[in-house]
Design an enzyme around this catalytic site. Structure first.
Site, PDB file in Angstrom:
ATOM      1  N   ARG A   1       0.823  -1.192   0.000  1.00 18.67           N
ATOM      2  CA  ARG A   1       0.000   0.000   0.000  1.00 18.67           C
ATOM      3  C   ARG A   1       0.866   1.255   0.000  1.00 18.67           C
ATOM      4  O   ARG A   1       1.999   1.252   0.471  1.00 18.67           O
ATOM      5  CB  ARG A   1      -0.911   0.027   1.233  1.00 18.67           C
TER       6      ARG A   1
ATOM      7  N   LYS B   1      -8.510  -2.451   0.268  1.00 20.07           N
ATOM      8  CA  LYS B   1      -8.447  -1.593   1.442  1.00 20.07           C
ATOM      9  C   LYS B   1      -9.257  -0.310   1.255  1.00 20.07           C
ATOM     10  O   LYS B   1      -9.738   0.270   2.233  1.00 20.07           O
ATOM     11  CB  LYS B   1      -6.991  -1.267   1.777  1.00 20.07           C
TER      12      LYS B   1
ATOM     13  N   HIS C   1     -10.887  -4.464  11.715  1.00 21.15           N
ATOM     14  CA  HIS C   1      -9.760  -5.054  10.991  1.00 21.15           C
ATOM     15  C   HIS C   1      -9.357  -6.312  11.748  1.00 21.15           C
ATOM     16  O   HIS C   1      -8.448  -6.304  12.575  1.00 21.15           O
ATOM     17  CB  HIS C   1      -8.608  -4.058  10.925  1.00 21.15           C
TER      18      HIS C   1
ATOM     19  N   SER D   1      -1.306  -6.099   9.325  1.00 19.50           N
ATOM     20  CA  SER D   1      -0.774  -7.046   8.346  1.00 19.50           C
ATOM     21  C   SER D   1       0.498  -7.697   8.871  1.00 19.50           C
ATOM     22  O   SER D   1       1.393  -7.033   9.384  1.00 19.50           O
ATOM     23  CB  SER D   1      -0.482  -6.307   7.041  1.00 19.50           C
TER      24      SER D   1
ATOM     25  N   LYS E   1      -3.262 -12.794  11.513  1.00 15.75           N
ATOM     26  CA  LYS E   1      -4.721 -12.923  11.468  1.00 15.75           C
ATOM     27  C   LYS E   1      -5.156 -14.066  10.553  1.00 15.75           C
ATOM     28  O   LYS E   1      -5.975 -14.891  10.928  1.00 15.75           O
ATOM     29  CB  LYS E   1      -5.357 -11.617  10.976  1.00 15.75           C
ATOM     30  N   THR E   2      -4.614 -14.077   9.347  1.00 15.28           N
ATOM     31  CA  THR E   2      -5.025 -15.087   8.374  1.00 15.28           C
ATOM     32  C   THR E   2      -4.587 -16.472   8.816  1.00 15.28           C
ATOM     33  O   THR E   2      -5.357 -17.439   8.791  1.00 15.28           O
ATOM     34  CB  THR E   2      -4.442 -14.766   6.991  1.00 15.28           C
TER      35      THR E   2
ATOM     36  N   ASP F   1      -9.870 -11.066   7.403  1.00 19.89           N
ATOM     37  CA  ASP F   1      -9.286  -9.728   7.518  1.00 19.89           C
ATOM     38  C   ASP F   1     -10.254  -8.619   7.907  1.00 19.89           C
ATOM     39  O   ASP F   1      -9.858  -7.697   8.609  1.00 19.89           O
ATOM     40  CB  ASP F   1      -8.616  -9.351   6.193  1.00 19.89           C
TER      41      ASP F   1
ATOM     42  N   ARG G   1       1.998 -12.087  -1.587  1.00 17.61           N
ATOM     43  CA  ARG G   1       0.587 -12.266  -1.254  1.00 17.61           C
ATOM     44  C   ARG G   1      -0.081 -13.326  -2.116  1.00 17.61           C
ATOM     45  O   ARG G   1       0.314 -13.550  -3.262  1.00 17.61           O
ATOM     46  CB  ARG G   1      -0.164 -10.956  -1.462  1.00 17.61           C
TER      47      ARG G   1
END
Length: 525
Positions: A56, A197, A216, A234, A238-239, A253, A316
């Site tokens: 980003r 996003k 988030h 990130s 989390k994933t 996410d 990713r």
């Protein structure tokens, strides 16, 4: 006043025979290959590279300063303003740019698995692989008649480069949101995550008006309907941690928390895959198949090298959520029984797991401490300590207090257990210590969700005031107190005090916080 959404120029673009609509996944993959946008790996995934922008670009994000939203936006370094006039001029240029292309891709989708809060989306892309990405990440099926939200349109033109002196941008890249026009304008960057996003930022603005807390976080549930939320920036896990063989994935996410429970905002997953292995993360590994998109993964002879950082550490994988065998579809579930705050502590001084009081939960939610990991954003080449309010400050158009107060009310009303889990370093800081082993983190999270840490003996960290369990199934006892894992105890004490000072200095900006919340942080040194 809306002047663009129904413009003749946009209508002409969408109705042009050179704009193809609602292409299937195989057709998009085929067109991406024909256009040489990427290559297939041996698992059938489409591998692409995003060039200069491998993450980003937060300095290039703007919100249009419009009368109806002017007083609702938390203007500042995160939410930078751009004028209506500047936006309109750039919008016209981007549409003219797309009109010149031989082909454009357009489809409709949704954000929000709960029909009552769905946001219809039209997305227009210059690249076939960008369109494939959006098709996999947004919800494909929905019912626009059940929502009171007018649709948003994403217009993405990565090969259009802005001129900052003429176009009023910060660089050649830009991500601009107009809430009145319901348009997201993206250009100058090939990083597809900007689309995802941007929609999340839009939902963070819209949902609070419906008394829904946008979050988030990832979420999963078990056969008894016990839902868990995993908050974190990130790279904090989390994933990975929400993808479990023992629990059903709701989403990895972005979620909303309404009076009805939890719902996924997305229809897919966007997993970091640096150092991905079949042994440690089998669900993500197996999801990377035909129709998925690999970003900036080094591929040789058709094989993905997930250990390589030659292009970026922010590699990713994007895939539809139904690629996870036990995913909840549609992504809705009951209110959570447990919340996990994830932090990747680069200093290596926070406990691997600690149970938080309600006041500590609010303190750490407002603080949002973690380390930015290399490649997640442009210019980040090594982990850096950062405080990101609500574990998602870059995506919050409204004030932090809006989201924090909503979370506090929900924790209180539902009596939710909250844990702080450090997925970062142990035995020393970054460069000296080592990253916490995933199997230990999984064991701690499992123990927390199973209630095994509710009544276990704890000791209080003398600096951070956190209750650390003295034992946890599957985890060496010496790891549970971070000081015990350091050989140089004096170095630990000094480093811990330095981090505590950063917490205290950061929290001074929350002068609205109740005294009990302010006192829930590290001790004054």
């Amino acid at each position: 006043m809306k002047i663009l959404q129904g413009s003749t120029q946009l209508e002409q673009l969408l109705s042009s025979p050179r704009t193809v609509h609602q292409l299937s996944v195989p057709s998009l993959v085929e067109r991406a290959l024909i256009s040489q946008e990427g290559e297939l790996t041996d698992t059938g995934a489409l591998s692409v590279q995003t060039g200069l922008y491998t993450g980003r670009s937060p300095k290039d994000k703007f919100i249009v300063d419009e009368p109806s939203t002017q007083d609702k936006i938390d203007w500042g370094p995160v939410n930078k303003s751009i004028s209506v006039k500047t936006f309109k001029r750039l919008y016209d240029k981007v549409l003219n740019h797309l009109q010149q292309k031989d082909v454009r891709y357009a489809s409709t989708g949704y954000a929000g698995a709960d029909p009552s809060y769905q946001l219809p989306i039209t997305y227009i892309n210059e690249f076939a692989w960008h369109h494939l990405f959006a098709r996999q990440l947004f919800i494909r099926e929905g019912d626009a008649t059940q929502t009171n939200q007018a649709p948003f349109t994403i217009v993405s033109a990565p090969t259009f480069k802005a001129d900052p002196e003429i176009d009023g941008t910060n660089s050649e890249a830009f991500v601009i949101v107009s809430f009145e026009e319901r348009i997201i304008l993206i250009g100058g960057t090939e990083y597809a995550g900007e689309m995802k996003k941007a929609i999340f930022s839009v939902m963070n603005y819209l949902l609070p008006d419906s008394k829904v807390l946008p979050m988030h976080c990832s979420a999963n549930t078990n056969e008894n309907g016990e839902t868990a939320l995993f908050f974190g920036l990130s790279g904090t896990g989390k994933t990975t941690l929400s993808a479990s063989n023992n629990r059903s994935l709701i989403g990895d996410d972005e979620h909303g928390w309404s009076q009805n429970g939890i719902f996924n905002i997305e229809g897919g997953c966007y997993a970091k895959c640096i150092n991905l292995s079949q042994e440690n993360e089998p669900q993500i590994w197996n999801a990377i198949s035909f129709g998925s998109v690999l970003e900036n993964v080094v591929v040789s002879g058709g094989k993905a090298n997930y250990d390589s950082t030659d292009l970026t550490e922010n590699t990713r994988a994007a895939y539809p959520i139904n690629a996870i065998p036990n995913a909840v579809i549609p992504g809705v579930a009951g209110s959570p029984t447990a919340i996990i705050f994830l932090t990747a502590d680069a200093f290596g001084v926070l406990p691997p797991i600690s149970k938080l009081t309600k006041e500590q939960a609010m303190y750490h939610f407002l603080s949002g401490y973690t380390s930015k990991l290399a490649g997640t954003e442009r210019g980040i080449t090594k982990p850096e300590a950062t405080f990101s309010t609500c574990f998602g400050a870059p995506f919050l158009p409204r004030t932090p207090e809006t989201y924090a107060s909503m979370l506090g009310e929900k924790i209180e009303s539902d009596n939710v257990d909250v844990f702080l889990v450090n997925t970062g370093w142990t035995g020393g800081s970054y460069g000296t210590g080592s990253r916490m082993k995933l199997r230990y983190t999984r064991a701690m999270v499992e123990a927390a969700l199973q209630g095994e840490l509710s009544n276990t003996d704890t000791e209080i960290d003398p600096i951070f005031g956190l209750a650390m369990p003295v034992r946890c199934p599957g985890v060496p006892d010496e790891l549970l107190n971070p000081r015990h894992a350091w050989e140089d105890k004096d170095a630990y004490d000094q480093t811990a005090k330095q981090l505590a000072t950063q917490f205290i200095e950061n929290f001074k900006r929350f002068d609205h916080a109740k005294e009990a919340v302010r006192l829930a942080g590290p001790i004054q040194l």
